[in-house]
Design a protein around this motif. Structure first.
Motif, PDB file in Angstrom:
ATOM      1  N   ARG A   1      43.352  -4.317  61.771  1.00 42.06           N
ATOM      2  CA  ARG A   1      44.335  -3.800  62.720  1.00 42.06           C
ATOM      3  C   ARG A   1      44.176  -2.297  62.902  1.00 42.06           C
ATOM      4  NH1 ARG A   1      49.474  -7.307  60.311  1.00 42.06           N
ATOM      5  NH2 ARG A   1      48.880  -9.306  61.290  1.00 42.06           N
ATOM      6  N   HIS A   2      43.847  -1.590  61.821  1.00 46.95           N
ATOM      7  CA  HIS A   2      43.641  -0.145  61.917  1.00 46.95           C
ATOM      8  C   HIS A   2      42.419   0.184  62.777  1.00 46.95           C
ATOM      9  CE1 HIS A   2      46.150   1.184  58.155  1.00 46.95           C
ATOM     10  NE2 HIS A   2      46.889   0.733  59.154  1.00 46.95           N
ATOM     11  N   MET A   3      41.355  -0.604  62.641  1.00 45.63           N
ATOM     12  CA  MET A   3      40.163  -0.362  63.452  1.00 45.63           C
ATOM     13  C   MET A   3      40.461  -0.615  64.935  1.00 45.63           C
ATOM     14  SD  MET A   3      37.840   0.763  61.459  1.00 45.63           S
ATOM     15  CE  MET A   3      36.375   0.582  62.447  1.00 45.63           C
ATOM     16  N   TYR A   4      41.249  -1.649  65.192  1.00 47.58           N
ATOM     17  CA  TYR A   4      41.660  -1.920  66.577  1.00 47.58           C
ATOM     18  C   TYR A   4      42.527  -0.775  67.100  1.00 47.58           C
ATOM     19  CZ  TYR A   4      43.875  -4.247  70.556  1.00 47.58           C
ATOM     20  OH  TYR A   4      44.339  -4.552  71.816  1.00 47.58           O
ATOM     21  N   ALA A   5      43.459  -0.286  66.264  1.00 40.41           N
ATOM     22  CA  ALA A   5      44.326   0.821  66.665  1.00 40.41           C
ATOM     23  C   ALA A   5      43.508   2.069  66.962  1.00 40.41           C
ATOM     24  CB  ALA A   5      45.359   1.097  65.578  1.00 40.41           C
ATOM     25  N   ALA A   6      42.462   2.313  66.168  1.00 41.61           N
ATOM     26  CA  ALA A   6      41.607   3.477  66.412  1.00 41.61           C
ATOM     27  C   ALA A   6      40.961   3.393  67.788  1.00 41.61           C
ATOM     28  CB  ALA A   6      40.538   3.570  65.320  1.00 41.61           C
ATOM     29  N   LEU A   7      40.494   2.200  68.149  1.00 41.15           N
ATOM     30  CA  LEU A   7      39.882   2.027  69.464  1.00 41.15           C
ATOM     31  C   LEU A   7      40.929   2.132  70.572  1.00 41.15           C
ATOM     32  CD1 LEU A   7      37.291   1.575  70.965  1.00 41.15           C
ATOM     33  CD2 LEU A   7      37.481  -0.875  70.542  1.00 41.15           C
ATOM     34  N   MET A   8      42.139   1.654  70.295  1.00 34.49           N
ATOM     35  CA  MET A   8      43.233   1.810  71.257  1.00 34.49           C
ATOM     36  C   MET A   8      43.519   3.295  71.510  1.00 34.49           C
ATOM     37  SD  MET A   8      44.784  -1.139  72.325  1.00 34.49           S
ATOM     38  CE  MET A   8      46.582  -1.198  72.261  1.00 34.49           C
ATOM     39  N   SER A   9      43.477   4.097  70.461  1.00 36.10           N
ATOM     40  CA  SER A   9      43.719   5.533  70.623  1.00 36.10           C
ATOM     41  C   SER A   9      42.613   6.192  71.439  1.00 36.10           C
ATOM     42  CB  SER A   9      43.842   6.208  69.256  1.00 36.10           C
ATOM     43  OG  SER A   9      45.060   5.841  68.624  1.00 36.10           O
ATOM     44  N   MET A  10      41.394   5.706  71.308  1.00 32.62           N
ATOM     45  CA  MET A  10      40.309   6.208  72.154  1.00 32.62           C
ATOM     46  C   MET A  10      40.579   5.850  73.619  1.00 32.62           C
ATOM     47  SD  MET A  10      36.217   5.455  71.895  1.00 32.62           S
ATOM     48  CE  MET A  10      35.045   6.311  72.956  1.00 32.62           C
ATOM     49  N   CYS A  11      41.011   4.595  73.858  1.00 30.44           N
ATOM     50  CA  CYS A  11      41.371   4.187  75.226  1.00 30.44           C
ATOM     51  C   CYS A  11      42.470   5.082  75.774  1.00 30.44           C
ATOM     52  CB  CYS A  11      41.828   2.729  75.228  1.00 30.44           C
ATOM     53  SG  CYS A  11      40.553   1.522  74.798  1.00 30.44           S
ATOM     54  N   ASP A  12      43.430   5.412  74.936  1.00 29.36           N
ATOM     55  CA  ASP A  12      44.533   6.264  75.347  1.00 29.36           C
ATOM     56  C   ASP A  12      44.032   7.636  75.792  1.00 29.36           C
ATOM     57  OD1 ASP A  12      47.655   6.732  75.168  1.00 29.36           O
ATOM     58  OD2 ASP A  12      46.724   8.458  74.182  1.00 29.36           O
TER      59      ASP A  12
END
Length: 594
Positions: free
Chosen positions: A238-249
């Protein structure tokens, strides 16, 4: 008039601050919510990736007639309609499936397009010998899975700096288009990022935002059961997914900044959307496609700024879907909406939260047929063992990464036209690969008000009857093939009553008990559903031979009590070698059935 659509792949609403998440760092999505209307009841239609994109073009669900596919010759294409009516359309994408056989007809519907290479298992750089440092688990894989993982490992070697990552290139190309064309009129720009789709490949500076104690690498969950994974591993995923979400942001923020700096809000529509979500260990699942389409996958985020209404920082509750995007954009550019589009323009939803539908139909070819009214969701599975005799209908005989085999095509028949194929007959053929049989989870009804996370299916045959009626109405409207009605135990001409649904449930339980009796051995509780899921993929005429063969193997091994391990081992014998590694995952994932 101008319009920008930013499409992320696998953007899960439960990880967005706009929908209540309080730990993923996404300040630009918060800005987006202040500048747009946020849809609270937006749902998918056809799944997964390319079926959803076909809906973006055609404005109609397609999962009842075929699975993954190119656009068909009879399809209405929103970008092509705009192109033919002097609205310039441009696609920028790093979504690798557009240059595979199963997505090969989409990009030429636009005036122009740019492809960015390197995402996931994109067959990009040519490396003959396996890299010496390639992880051992990739070497042990077989078939297309090894090919995908191998190329992903190679592709990542070309991503050193932030600007090397495909998402960064994708958005930078989008900003380049905006800079060149900000003073022009009548254009539609589609910036489409494969992120945050797995693998969660992201620069280290984003990973630093979500440190944890997990040791090792885990940024590519396989689709399957997460029940045996540690809490630390699930949290890390979930943290790795969140990191990629923050890049999208971050890259979303660059487009918002550009619109701010160039006063584009007065004449430019902005849509931010996705094709589907993703299960990150919820309900003991990773991924999508192989399990029921729970709301983690089906209930998606959606944001829209319509400069005609000037409404922002508000929310809407009207039930809307992916099929509404094409008519919304056509309406915005004052183009006629084709009669075969099932979707509705969202203009009045944005203005007044007007209702445009009572029910939304969605699903994946060969899986559950799902429906929601925003209050309940109902998942209708096949009604008997075997998932029925289903067919695909197409003039484009392609699968995801290849063409249909000659063994399938030599048995294809020419079928009569459907009401949306412009009088054109289609090839009717068996699917290339069977979907996982939805019988293993059965019909499921969820009360979204009292159980928003769909933890416990309920029995309410009156509501189920109403949902079945709505499914039939929408399937008839969609001109669904007759075998799709038959496999889920519904009729296009006769309603199913609450009493019949109750009787059918009793009948299903009796059928299952007879299977256990045919086995003639004690079977442990946690092995019952896996055994049923395996048996449910066997045609009725072969059930006797199937169970007899299983029983013979058990007797040879001197097994007195059947455990889940025996079921897994037997399944491996039924599968081609390249898929045998999936056996344990598929079988053990079937234990959630109510």
């Amino acid at each position: 008039m101008k319009a920008i659509m930013i499409m992320f792949d696998t953007l899960s609403r439960r990880y967005l601050p706009n929908y209540g998440n309080d730990w993923v760092k996404m300040p630009n999505f918060e800005r987006l919510g202040e500048k747009t209307v946020t849809m609270d009841n937006f749902y998918v239609g056809s799944l997964p990736c390319m079926p959803a994109r076909r809906e973006l073009h055609t404005g109609r669900v397609n999962f009842l007639h075929r699975g993954w596919s190119p656009l068909e010759p009879f399809d209405d294409s929103m970008p092509e309609i705009l192109k033919n009516n002097n609205v310039y359309t441009h696609l920028i994408t790093d979504h690798q499936h557009y240059w595979e056989d199963g997505g090969a007809t989409y990009h030429n519907r636009y005036n122009s397009y740019e492809f960015i290479r390197g995402q996931e298992g994109d067959l990009w750089k040519g490396v003959v010998k396996d890299p010496e440092d390639m992880p051992e688990h990739i070497n042990h894989m077989l078939g297309f899975m090894k090919e995908i993982r191998r190329h992903d490992f190679i592709n990542r070697k070309y991503m050193i700096e932030d600007e090397d990552y495909p998402q960064a290139q994708c958005f930078n190309k989008g900003l380049e288009f905006l800079e060149k064309n900000k003073d022009a009129d009548n254009w539609f720009l589609q910036i489409e990022s494969f992120d945050p789709h797995e693998p969660f490949c992201v620069p280290d500076r984003f990973k630093e935002m979500y440190k944890d104690e997990f040791e090792g690498e885990f940024d590519w969950p396989g689709y399957g059961n997460s029940g045996s994974d540690s809490e630390e591993k699930i949290k890390h995923g979930r943290h790795m997914y969140a990191a990629l979400m923050s890049m999208c942001d971050e890259y979303l923020g660059k487009v918002i900044d550009f619109m701010d700096d160039n006063n584009m809000w007065d004449d430019t529509m902005l849509i931010v959307n996705t094709d589907h979500g993703f299960l990150m260990g919820e309900k003991e699942w990773w991924g999508k496609n192989i399990m029921p389409n729970y709301n983690e996958v089906a209930h998606t985020p959606f944001f829209i700024w319509d400069p005609r209404t000037k409404i922002k920082n508000e929310r809407r509750q009207s039930l809307s879907q992916t099929i509404d995007i094409a008519p919304t954009i056509l309406d915005y550019f004052e183009q006629e909406i084709p009669k075969d589009m099932e979707g509705k323009t969202l203009k009045d939803v944005v203005k007044t939260d007007s209702k445009i539908r009572d029910y939304g139909l969605y699903g994946i070819f060969g899986g559950h047929v799902n429906i929601t009214d925003g209050k309940y969701t109902y998942m209708r599975s096949c009604d008997t063992f075997g998932n029925g005799d289903i067919f695909e209908y197409t003039l484009m005989p392609m699968d995801m990464r290849g063409m249909k085999s000659t063994k399938i095509l030599e048995k294809a028949q020419l079928s009569k036209p459907f009401n949306f194929t412009k009088g054109v007959p289609l090839l009717k053929m068996k699917p290339s690969m069977a979907m996982i049989n939805p019988y293993l989870t059965g019909h499921m009804l969820f009360d979204l008000k009292n159980d928003p996370y769909q933890q416990n299916a309920i029995d309410n045959f009156e509501i189920e009857s109403e949902m079945c009626k709505a499914i039939v109405e929408l399937m008839v409207k969609n001109d669904a093939p007759k075998e799709q009605f038959e496999r889920i135990g519904l009729s296009s001409s006769k309603e199913i009553t609450a009493e019949q649904l109750k009787e059918n449930k009793i009948r299903r339980e009796e059928d299952e008990n007879r299977l256990f009796e045919m086995l003639g051995m004690e079977i442990e509780d946690d092995a019952k559903n896996p055994f049923l899921s395996l048996a449910s993929n066997v045609p009725k005429d072969f059930l006797g031979n199937f169970i007899g063969g299983f029983k013979k193997i058990l007797e040879q091994k001197n097994v007195d009590v059947v455990t889940i391990n025996e079921v897994v081992e037997f399944m491996k014998l039924q599968m081609p070698p390249q898929f045998a590694s999936f056996a344990g995952m598929l079988i053990k994932s079937s234990s959630r059935r109510k």
